[in-house]
Design a protein around this motif. Sequence first.
Motif, PDB file in Angstrom:
ATOM      1  N   ALA A 347       1.072  -1.137   0.146  1.00 37.81           N
ATOM      2  CA  ALA A 347       0.349   0.046   0.213  1.00 37.81           C
ATOM      3  C   ALA A 347       0.559   1.317  -0.026  1.00 37.81           C
ATOM      4  O   ALA A 347       1.871   1.490   0.706  1.00 37.81           O
ATOM      5  N   VAL A 348       0.478   2.647  -0.876  1.00 37.01           N
ATOM      6  CA  VAL A 348       1.270   3.667  -1.224  1.00 37.01           C
ATOM      7  C   VAL A 348       0.494   4.746  -1.623  1.00 37.01           C
ATOM      8  O   VAL A 348      -0.377   4.390  -1.785  1.00 37.01           O
ATOM      9  N   ALA A 349       1.212   5.841  -1.138  1.00 36.68           N
ATOM     10  CA  ALA A 349       0.277   6.557  -0.921  1.00 36.68           C
ATOM     11  C   ALA A 349       0.733   8.103  -1.725  1.00 36.68           C
ATOM     12  O   ALA A 349       1.958   8.343  -1.247  1.00 36.68           O
ATOM     13  N   ALA A 350       0.862   8.831  -2.370  1.00 38.14           N
ATOM     14  CA  ALA A 350       1.941  10.364  -2.381  1.00 38.14           C
ATOM     15  C   ALA A 350       0.697  11.480  -2.472  1.00 38.14           C
ATOM     16  O   ALA A 350      -0.389  11.356  -2.811  1.00 38.14           O
ATOM     17  N   GLY A 351       1.623  12.966  -2.432  1.00 43.86           N
ATOM     18  CA  GLY A 351       0.991  13.914  -1.966  1.00 43.86           C
ATOM     19  C   GLY A 351       2.025  14.770  -2.614  1.00 43.86           C
ATOM     20  O   GLY A 351       2.812  14.524  -3.133  1.00 43.86           O
ATOM     21  N   LYS A 352       1.162  16.264  -2.362  1.00 45.41           N
ATOM     22  CA  LYS A 352       1.575  17.218  -2.964  1.00 45.41           C
ATOM     23  C   LYS A 352       1.684  18.452  -1.927  1.00 45.41           C
ATOM     24  O   LYS A 352       0.677  18.500  -1.322  1.00 45.41           O
ATOM     25  N   PHE A 353       2.431  19.554  -1.742  1.00 49.79           N
ATOM     26  CA  PHE A 353       2.210  20.477  -0.758  1.00 49.79           C
ATOM     27  C   PHE A 353       2.981  21.476  -1.591  1.00 49.79           C
ATOM     28  O   PHE A 353       4.014  21.798  -2.414  1.00 49.79           O
ATOM     29  N   LEU A 354       2.245  22.666  -1.849  1.00 47.94           N
ATOM     30  CA  LEU A 354       3.162  24.521  -3.014  1.00 47.94           C
ATOM     31  C   LEU A 354       3.497  25.131  -2.166  1.00 47.94           C
ATOM     32  O   LEU A 354       2.873  25.686  -0.987  1.00 47.94           O
ATOM     33  N   HIS A 355       5.136  25.530  -2.403  1.00 45.70           N
ATOM     34  CA  HIS A 355       5.090  26.404  -1.279  1.00 45.70           C
ATOM     35  C   HIS A 355       5.531  27.756  -2.056  1.00 45.70           C
ATOM     36  O   HIS A 355       6.045  27.991  -3.926  1.00 45.70           O
ATOM     37  N   THR A 356       5.709  29.110  -1.584  1.00 45.12           N
ATOM     38  CA  THR A 356       6.189  30.042  -2.677  1.00 45.12           C
ATOM     39  C   THR A 356       6.801  31.279  -1.855  1.00 45.12           C
ATOM     40  O   THR A 356       6.509  31.009  -0.923  1.00 45.12           O
ATOM     41  N   SER A 357       6.932  32.494  -2.774  1.00 49.89           N
ATOM     42  CA  SER A 357       7.871  33.631  -2.307  1.00 49.89           C
ATOM     43  C   SER A 357       6.831  34.537  -2.838  1.00 49.89           C
ATOM     44  O   SER A 357       7.127  35.575  -1.947  1.00 49.89           O
ATOM     45  N   ALA A 358       5.718  34.508  -3.037  1.00 52.86           N
ATOM     46  CA  ALA A 358       4.343  35.240  -2.898  1.00 52.86           C
ATOM     47  C   ALA A 358       3.947  35.656  -1.596  1.00 52.86           C
ATOM     48  O   ALA A 358       3.086  34.953  -1.583  1.00 52.86           O
ATOM     49  N   PRO A 359       4.128  36.780  -1.480  1.00 55.94           N
ATOM     50  CA  PRO A 359       3.574  37.241   0.102  1.00 55.94           C
ATOM     51  C   PRO A 359       2.323  36.486   0.108  1.00 55.94           C
ATOM     52  O   PRO A 359       1.775  36.889   1.191  1.00 55.94           O
ATOM     53  N   HIS A 360       1.291  36.815  -1.166  1.00 52.83           N
ATOM     54  CA  HIS A 360      -0.505  36.893  -0.813  1.00 52.83           C
ATOM     55  C   HIS A 360      -0.682  35.124  -1.137  1.00 52.83           C
ATOM     56  O   HIS A 360      -1.774  35.233  -1.930  1.00 52.83           O
ATOM     57  N   GLY A 361       0.427  33.924  -0.944  1.00 53.25           N
ATOM     58  CA  GLY A 361      -0.432  33.175  -1.801  1.00 53.25           C
ATOM     59  C   GLY A 361      -0.501  33.369  -3.150  1.00 53.25           C
ATOM     60  O   GLY A 361      -0.440  34.235  -4.266  1.00 53.25           O
ATOM     61  N   VAL A 362      -0.725  31.340  -3.933  1.00 57.14           N
ATOM     62  CA  VAL A 362      -0.890  31.337  -5.236  1.00 57.14           C
ATOM     63  C   VAL A 362      -2.530  31.068  -5.561  1.00 57.14           C
ATOM     64  O   VAL A 362      -2.582  30.135  -4.471  1.00 57.14           O
ATOM     65  N   ASP A 363      -3.062  31.849  -6.525  1.00 57.78           N
ATOM     66  CA  ASP A 363      -4.583  31.283  -6.980  1.00 57.78           C
ATOM     67  C   ASP A 363      -4.058  30.558  -7.847  1.00 57.78           C
ATOM     68  O   ASP A 363      -4.105  29.476  -8.639  1.00 57.78           O
ATOM     69  N   THR A 364      -3.169  31.266  -8.851  1.00 59.34           N
ATOM     70  CA  THR A 364      -2.655  30.613 -10.103  1.00 59.34           C
ATOM     71  C   THR A 364      -0.952  30.678 -10.350  1.00 59.34           C
ATOM     72  O   THR A 364      -0.436  31.518  -9.765  1.00 59.34           O
ATOM     73  N   ALA A 365      -0.748  29.884 -11.251  1.00 61.64           N
ATOM     74  CA  ALA A 365       0.764  29.958 -11.596  1.00 61.64           C
ATOM     75  C   ALA A 365       1.311  29.570 -12.586  1.00 61.64           C
ATOM     76  O   ALA A 365       0.414  28.176 -13.198  1.00 61.64           O
ATOM     77  N   ILE A 366       2.253  30.026 -13.450  1.00 64.37           N
ATOM     78  CA  ILE A 366       3.014  29.446 -15.184  1.00 64.37           C
ATOM     79  C   ILE A 366       4.262  30.023 -14.638  1.00 64.37           C
ATOM     80  O   ILE A 366       4.361  30.829 -14.400  1.00 64.37           O
ATOM     81  N   GLY A 367       5.315  28.730 -15.300  1.00 66.24           N
ATOM     82  CA  GLY A 367       6.604  28.769 -15.712  1.00 66.24           C
ATOM     83  C   GLY A 367       6.783  30.358 -16.968  1.00 66.24           C
ATOM     84  O   GLY A 367       6.165  30.186 -17.147  1.00 66.24           O
ATOM     85  N   VAL A 368       7.731  30.728 -16.157  1.00 67.34           N
ATOM     86  CA  VAL A 368       8.111  31.979 -17.375  1.00 67.34           C
ATOM     87  C   VAL A 368       9.217  31.847 -17.564  1.00 67.34           C
ATOM     88  O   VAL A 368      10.678  31.051 -17.019  1.00 67.34           O
ATOM     89  N   GLY A 369      10.261  32.663 -18.294  1.00 63.99           N
ATOM     90  CA  GLY A 369      11.790  32.481 -19.329  1.00 63.99           C
ATOM     91  C   GLY A 369      12.000  33.833 -18.484  1.00 63.99           C
ATOM     92  O   GLY A 369      12.103  34.071 -16.895  1.00 63.99           O
ATOM     93  N   MET A 370      13.131  34.462 -19.020  1.00 65.05           N
ATOM     94  CA  MET A 370      14.381  35.252 -18.667  1.00 65.05           C
ATOM     95  C   MET A 370      13.876  36.484 -18.179  1.00 65.05           C
ATOM     96  O   MET A 370      12.835  37.390 -18.552  1.00 65.05           O
ATOM     97  N   ALA A 371      14.509  36.605 -17.206  1.00 65.14           N
ATOM     98  CA  ALA A 371      13.565  38.134 -16.363  1.00 65.14           C
ATOM     99  C   ALA A 371      14.099  39.437 -17.182  1.00 65.14           C
ATOM    100  O   ALA A 371      15.529  39.332 -17.629  1.00 65.14           O
ATOM    101  N   LEU A 372      13.233  40.367 -17.321  1.00 60.11           N
ATOM    102  CA  LEU A 372      13.720  41.351 -18.032  1.00 60.11           C
ATOM    103  C   LEU A 372      13.668  42.555 -17.485  1.00 60.11           C
ATOM    104  O   LEU A 372      14.753  43.903 -17.191  1.00 60.11           O
ATOM    105  N   VAL A 373      12.662  42.867 -16.184  1.00 56.67           N
ATOM    106  CA  VAL A 373      12.489  44.058 -15.736  1.00 56.67           C
ATOM    107  C   VAL A 373      12.488  43.313 -14.010  1.00 56.67           C
ATOM    108  O   VAL A 373      12.000  42.876 -13.737  1.00 56.67           O
ATOM    109  N   HIS A 374      13.076  44.371 -12.553  1.00 59.27           N
ATOM    110  CA  HIS A 374      12.455  43.407 -11.198  1.00 59.27           C
ATOM    111  C   HIS A 374      12.891  44.947 -10.897  1.00 59.27           C
ATOM    112  O   HIS A 374      13.728  45.593 -11.413  1.00 59.27           O
ATOM    113  N   LYS A 375      11.713  45.341 -10.009  1.00 59.22           N
ATOM    114  CA  LYS A 375      11.790  46.491  -9.390  1.00 59.22           C
ATOM    115  C   LYS A 375      12.129  47.991  -9.784  1.00 59.22           C
ATOM    116  O   LYS A 375      11.909  48.658  -9.523  1.00 59.22           O
ATOM    117  N   SER A 376      11.446  47.778 -11.138  1.00 56.40           N
ATOM    118  CA  SER A 376      11.465  49.113 -12.261  1.00 56.40           C
ATOM    119  C   SER A 376      12.566  48.788 -12.490  1.00 56.40           C
ATOM    120  O   SER A 376      12.836  50.139 -12.724  1.00 56.40           O
TER     121      SER A 376
END
Length: 483
Positions: A347-376
Amino acid sequence: MRSLLPARRIQLNASRRISAITSRTIPVTAAVLAGGLLATGGAIPAGAAPAVPRANTTTEHGTLPAAGQSVRPDAVADAVGAPSPASSGQLAPSTESMPTGPVTAGAKPGTLVAVTPDGQKLPCATPGNPYGGAKTTPVFIRPGVTVRKYTKSGRTPMYVTSANLAGSGTKVRPGPLTRGAVTNLTTLRSKASGKHAYVATNGDFFHLGQDGSPYGAEVTRGGTVIKGISKAQTSLILQRDRTATIGTVRLTIPIKARKGTVHGQAWNSDYLPRDGIAVFTRSWGAGARKYLRPSQQLREFVVSGHKVVHVYKHITNVGIPKNGYIIEAQGRAVNRLRAIGVRRGAAVAAGKFLHTSAPHGVDTAIGVGMALVHKSRYQGPVCSKDNAVARTIVGIMPGGKRMFVAVVQGQTDSAHHNFTGLTARESTALAYHMGAAEAVMFDGGGSAGVISTGAYGKITQYTKSADNWDRLIPNGYAFWRRS
């Protein structure tokens, strides 16, 4: 001809990377895939799935482990040059060698200096706005969202979707646009069909010509985790307060049997580090798992109806059970699973927990590539040289209440036809001059595209690919009426 892209005084202060943001944790209901059962303690009944630790107690500061429980993942380091891709979601494959850190002021006015990964200093002139003076024409307007076409001599057309997420007035809801499984590749038009989205663009970079899976995380509405890994992945996040941000997401993946718990490193992702574990559910789809490219001894555990029903010594093309999942483990991870009793009939079971740096939590998320602008401030490769291609650029305005997605028509790696597009340097300048506080890339080239949905579900596609055909992609990004 006039420009709607406001110029702005250049800020040259060095900025810290997003990874320095204090990490918070979001509990996701532990998904016990074999029937969703969660035992509450005591002995495991015969034939029942072991309990994955429940989601931890939530506080306004994140999540606190319940008494006696731990969700810390096993420490599994990647080997340098491991054959399985890192799936970091950080950089486009063609731009990994470009300088992407904060820039500093050069010795002369109007100059900048960036540093390459090998420490070489690159001076350059302040990048200008590539679409300065462009003519703008609204081509699609709905409450809370507008698509404008930018036309400039010597430039390919650009379509900018501007959206109000949480500001005054009518608001829209953004998020990943998917159709079917993680590895289900369809055109952007097909993904949008019947989804009732106002506007949609292409999304994350992906393993083209392999299993077709996106590089980064995929979290759909309500914080539902579709895919991710145990390492932090840079993502475009819609927070629970409806504002957008660029932050990191990662997973804790407990796998529990009678004698204990071990932790995996990947959930529906093309990622298998040395001595690591990858879990695949039906959400993965029919994509081949062989692209994990194991470099150590491997065991494949097929789980159905709470039990391990098959164990193989290699990656197979066996379909993922409807009421189960498949565990791929290599190296010492195989021994860790054996030690807690994972074997045929167990018998075996698996699960998942989501962790984030976003201060207000995650409703949705999608992967991105290169950062272009940060903090203006400039964050991307403002001093680099690369080819101009079609680009998709995501910008978040200060405060996160408004955002834009700019899709620039252009050439691909395989088709030119007198198209141009934008270089990475020009993409950075565009996002900066449009006023973005945070900006990143989505996939470009043959993937770049934008469509809208009009009356009676009629779909209009504004972009034209240099390949003369619409690329099949794993996910997109869309804007819906706020419900």
